[in-house]
Design a protein around this motif. Structure first.
Motif, PDB file in Angstrom:
ATOM      1  N   LYS A  35      60.378 -58.575  59.494  1.00 57.31           N
ATOM      2  CA  LYS A  35      61.229 -57.306  59.646  1.00 57.31           C
ATOM      3  C   LYS A  35      60.022 -56.190  59.881  1.00 57.31           C
ATOM      4  CE  LYS A  35      65.035 -59.270  58.371  1.00 57.31           C
ATOM      5  NZ  LYS A  35      66.127 -59.664  59.240  1.00 57.31           N
ATOM      6  N   TYR A  36      60.170 -55.231  60.697  1.00 48.40           N
ATOM      7  CA  TYR A  36      59.363 -54.216  60.905  1.00 48.40           C
ATOM      8  C   TYR A  36      60.170 -52.944  60.864  1.00 48.40           C
ATOM      9  CZ  TYR A  36      56.683 -51.071  63.794  1.00 48.40           C
ATOM     10  OH  TYR A  36      55.817 -49.752  64.318  1.00 48.40           O
ATOM     11  N   GLN A  37      59.630 -51.684  60.510  1.00 49.07           N
ATOM     12  CA  GLN A  37      60.093 -50.562  59.995  1.00 49.07           C
ATOM     13  C   GLN A  37      59.335 -49.557  60.279  1.00 49.07           C
ATOM     14  OE1 GLN A  37      62.942 -50.259  56.549  1.00 49.07           O
ATOM     15  NE2 GLN A  37      61.825 -48.281  56.230  1.00 49.07           N
ATOM     16  N   SER A  39      58.792 -45.291  59.192  1.00 43.66           N
ATOM     17  CA  SER A  39      59.321 -44.258  58.721  1.00 43.66           C
ATOM     18  C   SER A  39      58.397 -43.082  58.935  1.00 43.66           C
ATOM     19  CB  SER A  39      59.525 -44.331  57.053  1.00 43.66           C
ATOM     20  OG  SER A  39      60.029 -45.261  56.657  1.00 43.66           O
TER      21      SER A  39
END
Length: 63
Positions: A35-37, A39
């Motif tokens: 999973k990549y995020q 911010s």
């Protein structure tokens, strides 16, 4: 056993290097998901950097 490994860096290149180093030690079949995020935060204080980026990856794998 299912496990997770979290990575968080301020620069994309640093994140890439950290994650690739971790993945070198895992067999491809043991990786269940990644999973990549990203911010982004803007500072209201003039003495701080105006925009702060945080790049994160969570690797879900079998140990």
């Amino acid at each position: 056993m299912l496990k997770i490994k979290l990575f968080d860096e301020e620069h994309e290149a640093d994140l890439e290097e950290a994650v690739n180093g971790f993945l070198e030690n895992l067999h491809e079949s043991n990786i269940k998901d990644i999973k990549y995020q990203v911010s982004i935060s803007d500072s209201l204080r003039e003495e701080e950097e105006p925009t702060i980026y945080s790049y994160s990856i969570m690797v879900i794998y079998i140990e």
